[in-house]
Structures are given as C-alpha cells and as structure tokens.
Design an enzyme around this catalytic site. Structure first.
Site, PDB file in Angstrom:
ATOM      1  N   LYS A 140       3.050   0.748  10.674  1.00 12.83           N
ATOM      2  CA  LYS A 140       1.669   0.706  10.200  1.00 12.83           C
ATOM      3  C   LYS A 140       1.464  -0.450   9.224  1.00 12.83           C
ATOM      4  O   LYS A 140       0.356  -0.908   9.017  1.00 12.83           O
ATOM      5  CB  LYS A 140       1.286   2.036   9.554  1.00 12.83           C
ATOM      6  CG  LYS A 140       1.907   2.272   8.196  1.00 12.83           C
ATOM      7  CD  LYS A 140       1.022   3.245   7.383  1.00 12.83           C
ATOM      8  CE  LYS A 140       1.437   3.282   5.933  1.00 12.83           C
ATOM      9  NZ  LYS A 140       2.548   4.161   5.642  1.00 12.83           N
ATOM     10  N   HIS A 143       7.938   9.958  -0.064  1.00 14.91           N
ATOM     11  CA  HIS A 143       7.435   8.591   0.103  1.00 14.91           C
ATOM     12  C   HIS A 143       6.756   8.158  -1.182  1.00 14.91           C
ATOM     13  O   HIS A 143       5.777   8.754  -1.610  1.00 14.91           O
ATOM     14  CB  HIS A 143       6.454   8.535   1.274  1.00 14.91           C
ATOM     15  CG  HIS A 143       5.695   7.247   1.348  1.00 14.91           C
ATOM     16  ND1 HIS A 143       6.304   6.021   1.221  1.00 14.91           N
ATOM     17  CD2 HIS A 143       4.370   6.989   1.516  1.00 14.91           C
ATOM     18  CE1 HIS A 143       5.385   5.063   1.310  1.00 14.91           C
ATOM     19  NE2 HIS A 143       4.210   5.630   1.485  1.00 14.91           N
ATOM     20  N   GLU A 149      12.427   4.683   4.962  1.00 15.77           N
ATOM     21  CA  GLU A 149      11.412   4.170   5.872  1.00 15.77           C
ATOM     22  C   GLU A 149      10.607   3.117   5.127  1.00 15.77           C
ATOM     23  O   GLU A 149       9.847   3.433   4.218  1.00 15.77           O
ATOM     24  CB  GLU A 149      10.507   5.315   6.330  1.00 15.77           C
ATOM     25  CG  GLU A 149       9.556   4.904   7.415  1.00 15.77           C
ATOM     26  CD  GLU A 149       8.421   5.891   7.566  1.00 15.77           C
ATOM     27  OE1 GLU A 149       8.572   7.057   7.180  1.00 15.77           O
ATOM     28  OE2 GLU A 149       7.373   5.469   8.062  1.00 15.77           O
TER      29      GLU A 149
HETATM   30  C1  LIG Z   1       3.663   3.713   4.918  1.00  9.03           C
HETATM   31  C2  LIG Z   1       4.769   4.614   4.759  1.00  9.03           C
HETATM   32  C3  LIG Z   1       6.039   4.118   4.405  1.00  9.03           C
HETATM   33  C4  LIG Z   1       6.298   2.648   4.112  1.00  9.03           C
HETATM   34  O1  LIG Z   1       5.778   2.320   2.882  1.00  9.03           O
HETATM   35  P1  LIG Z   1       6.030   0.904   2.192  1.00  9.03           P
HETATM   36  O2  LIG Z   1       5.654   1.121   0.798  1.00  9.03           O
HETATM   37  O3  LIG Z   1       5.201  -0.087   2.919  1.00  9.03           O
HETATM   38  O4  LIG Z   1       7.498   0.606   2.334  1.00  9.03           O
HETATM   39  C5  LIG Z   1       7.063   5.030   4.292  1.00  9.03           C
HETATM   40  N1  LIG Z   1       6.880   6.353   4.520  1.00  9.03           N
HETATM   41  C6  LIG Z   1       5.675   6.865   4.843  1.00  9.03           C
HETATM   42  C7  LIG Z   1       5.521   8.309   5.057  1.00  9.03           C
HETATM   43  C8  LIG Z   1       4.589   6.008   4.981  1.00  9.03           C
HETATM   44  O5  LIG Z   1       3.402   6.528   5.297  1.00  9.03           O
END
Ligand SMILES: *Cc1c(COP(=O)(O)O)cnc(C)c1O
Length: 489
Positions: A68, A196, A273
C-alpha cells in the site's frame, strides 16, 4: 520468476555515473522533446541496499513489504524477487503479490476490516495468515476461511507518534483474553500477535512497550492452550537517508526487547511488515511549473517593509496531492523542492505556495516557502518521494500516474543476482556446515544473517544458474566472507 527484472526497463547505472546524473540527462532529454510531463526516477539499488541493511540490523526478523506504501511494478518485483513476504490489505494487493510470484505462505492478509469476498479470495489463493482485532472479524473468518491462521493485531500507544490523529486499529490489551477465548469457541486458530507503529513515531521506546505487551498476550494465549509462533513488529521504521540514525537506534531497541521477551530459541518467528523504510529514499520526482500567479502582499494584509517582499507567488505544478503528492495528506509531509535551473547568486526570495493542477482547495503541496521566482516550464525536483506517492491516484488529477524510470547500479544488480543464488559459490564454500533449520510458519530460511559483505567476488561467477525460487535459499555464515547466500537445489 527467473529473470523477473528483465521485463522491466531498468537503466544500469555504471560506475562514475550517479542517480543525479541520470536525472540530469532525463531532464535534458525531456526539454529536447518539449515534454513537461512529471516523472520519477526510482533507484532499485537503494531498495536492495535497504534490504541488506535491514537483514544486518535485525538478524532475527523476516521482512514483509506493505505494497500500500508503493505498489509500483519495479519495487514489487524487486522485493518479491529478494524473497520478502507481502502484507496485503485488499484484493488488488493480494493479486499483485501473487502476480509477482510471492508464495501464499509468505503473504499476510492485513486489512483490519476485510470484505467477505476478500477473505474468500485469500482462501482460494491458499493465503492463510490474516490479522484481526475484533470479534466480528473472527466470525467472518470462521464462516468463510476455516483454515485461516489468525494474527491478533494489538493496539500501540501512539501518543508519541506524529501524523493525523486518525482512527485507531488494534485490540487493546484488556480485550485480548476475551478475543482469544472467542476464537477458541469459534474454532479459529490464532498463531501470533502483531502490532503496527505508524511512521512518524520518533520515540523508539514505543517498540519496547509494544513487544512487552505482545509478550503478555503470548502468555495469555499459552494459558488458554494456544501455541503461538509468530510475532509481527510493525510498521513504522523510517526510510529517509537523514533518518538512518533513528533507524539504527530503533533496531537496537527492538533487538534488546526481543532478546528480553522473545529470546532466540523460544520458537517464535519474528516478522516486520515495512513500507516506507524500503521505498522512501529510492524515489526522486521531477515536476513542472504549469501556472503562476503573483499575489501582492498588501492584498494579503501584510505591512511588510522590505521591497523584495512586496509580492508573493502561487504556482501550480502538473501533479498534486491527488496524484504523486498524496503523502502530504497521508503522512503530513512537507515536501521541499530543489530548483533545477541555475540561478544568479543570491536571488531574491519570495513567499511562495505550491499547488497541484486541480482547483480543489485541498490540493496544496506546500505553503509559505521562500523560493526564487519561478517560471512556467521550470522543473522542481523532490527527493525522498517513494512512500505513499504511488497509491491514491484519483481521476480528479486528470492525469495518468507519473512515469517511473527505474535504474540501479551494476554493483546493486550483482548483489541481487547473488542474493538470488544466481551466482554460485566455489565448491569449498558449499561444503560448509549449514546452519539452516526450517522455521515454523512456512519459512525455510536460516536465521544466521549477521554481517556484510554480501557481494560476490567476480571470480566466482559461474554459468547456468538454477531457476530462482526465493524459498530455496540457504544462508551460511562464513568467517571470511560474512553472510553467504547459497542456492539449495
Ligand atoms: C501500512 C502498514 C505497515 C507499513 O507501515 P510503514 O510505516 O510504511 O512501514 C505495516 N503494517 C500495517 C498493518 C500497515 O497497515
């Protein structure tokens, strides 16, 4: 998969030629063609460099990518080719990961509120890992994807993180026991916990707290008879080159929290992630000034005395927040341009604002900037434009997404080939004892990634590489050569 980059037009940047030189020659070419179209230069070698840096900094962590953040073909194919897993928030992202050859056991379905058809699609594609943070989602999964392996998404204390005060996702610690019990009742398997932390968080201690919280949930799970084996630690690692210090500070904090709560050998696989981290610094954007208005400052009610400051300018660029500058909305970024043309020394500066091509009041890229006077057709260069710039295009901008010119250095390309096992090792290295042990949750890559260098000396390039499959690498540690990647047939 073999030769996955071959279908992409990637400029090989030879030694002595920089990405800046490439941008320079593309701008020259554009002006010769009379083109004002905005475009990106994407340094895929920078993505590779980030990957290696991550493996080195977080040796126990298996990286996943959040498309995304930037779903451009080059980035997706490069990361898929490097064996990075994918965290997909919706069906198009799942399809994208699949088309890039990512095996289903390295895809996590991460959207917090999943459409039922998306759950069914994931099931049909063999994608089992999914996140959830509430009871309703559990019910949807129980009915539509009984073999799913769920990851409980935990809320984090983000009071220290900048960015929009948006909706909060993730279950609170308090609600976890109930959710785990409910999952048991519904016969849904819960295999792990993730959190996250949104980009923009500047206090790495939030990772310590979140890892400690996750540990509590693992204990809760154990009490209820779960054998959880997966921990996801975000999200939230900075990607700009200037933030490298913060990245290193964060990874140090993460490593010690992991050693404390999830020590090596505890049987828990750790994943991260990441979006922004991988792509932010790799993209540079060139955009053109297409309209200009002079606004006398007294009209703005200013009583400024300096004659230089009697006027200000409003410029429209041919891309805006509904296109490549969507990070202005998503991340509250304040993009700062570099002016491409040569200026007289010490040019007068004027208060200037930059707008996109629409007439929409939200389409403001930057405001109150002190810039020399610009003219129609001038190019502005924006660096660090990889994150959330290739996502939320809308028809409002009336434009196709800007073209991307991919490039990478030959050294980076050789590193990729090496990482892919296309360059084989000399026989004596192959005899070395393998530290490879299949991990839980579908990974077969060893956990002994520690030290660079990972570049192969030219002398060991051998012909006839086997077809590439990311799942079949083995990694070895060699005292002479640091980490060694070998293709396991
Ligand atoms: C967008 C997202 C990420 C990645 O986030 P960044 O800050 O761009 O590394 C990781 N986990 C989840 C659940 C996300 O929605």
């Amino acid at each position: 998969m073999a030769g996955y980059l071959d279908e992409l037009d990637v400029t090989m940047v030879e030694e002595g030629f920089t990405m800046k030189d490439l941008m320079e020659s593309l701008l020259k070419e554009a002006s010769q063609r009379g083109s004002q179209e905005a475009f990106f230069v994407a340094d895929l070698g920078d993505v590779v460099k980030k990957h290696l840096r991550l493996l080195k900094a977080l040796p126990r962590v298996k990286p996943f990518y959040a498309p995304k953040c930037n779903c451009s073909k080059g980035v997706v194919q490069m990361l898929a080719g490097l064996g990075v897993g994918f965290g997909c928030a919706n069906k198009p992202e799942l399809a994208l990961a699949k088309s890039a050859g990512v095996p289903p056991n390295r895809i996590i379905c991460t959207g917090p509120c999943k459409q039922i058809s998306q759950i069914k699609y994931a099931a049909s594609q063999g994608v089992q890992l999914m996140t959830f943070d509430n009871e309703v989602e559990l019910g949807k999964v129980a009915r539509n994807h009984p073999s799913a392996r769920m990851i409980l998404s935990l809320a984090t204390d983000e009071s220290r993180s900048s960015g929009h005060p948006t909706m909060r996702f993730g279950a609170t610690l308090k609600s976890c026991r109930h959710l785990l019990e409910t999952a048991k009742d519904m016969n849904v398997e819960v295999v792990g916990v993730s959190f996250h932390i949104r980009s923009g968080c500047t206090d790495p201690q939030i990772f310590t707290q979140s890892i400690a919280d996750a540990h509590l949930v693992f204990k809760m799970g154990a009490e209820l008879g779960y054998k959880m084996c997966l921990l996801g630690i975000g999200g939230g690692f900075p990607g700009a080159e200037e933030t490298r210090g913060r990245f290193e500070e964060t990874t140090t904090v993460v490593n010690s929290a992991l050693d404390l709560h999830f020590p090596e050998g505890c049987g828990v696989e750790i994943i991260a992630e990441l979006g922004r981290y991988y792509v932010d610094s790799a993209f540079t954007f060139a955009v053109n000034v297409v309209a200009k208005k002079e606004v006398p400052l007294d009209q703005l009610g200013s009583d400024e005395e300096d004659p230089r400051r009697k006027k200000s300018f409003v410029y429209h660029l041919n891309d805006g927040v509904y296109g490549s500058f969507s990070s202005v909305i998503f991340n509250n970024t304040c993009p700062v341009p570099v002016l491409h043309k040569k200026l007289s020394p010490d040019p007068p500066l004027y208060s200037s604002s930059l707008w996109g091509p629409t007439t929409d009041g939200l389409d403001r890229i930057a405001e109150s900037m002190e810039l020399p006077e610009l003219h129609i057709g001038d190019w502005l260069i924006f660096e660090t434009m990889g994150a959330n710039t290739r996502t939320a295009s809308s028809s409002l901008s009336g434009a196709q997404p800007a073209r991307i010119y991919y490039a990478m250095s030959r050294v980076a390309w050789e590193a990729v080939q090496f990482l892919q096992g296309k360059l084989l090792l000399p026989p004596e290295e192959e005899d070395r004892e393998s530290t490879c042990a299949p991990l839980s949750c579908g990974w077969e890559i060893t956990d002994t990634l520690c030290v660079a260098p990972v570049f192969a000396p030219a002398s060991i390039i051998l012909p006839a590489p086997p077809a590439f499959s990311a799942l079949k690498w083995e990694l070895f540690f060699s005292p002479q050569r640091g980490v060694v990647f070998k293709y396991a047939t």
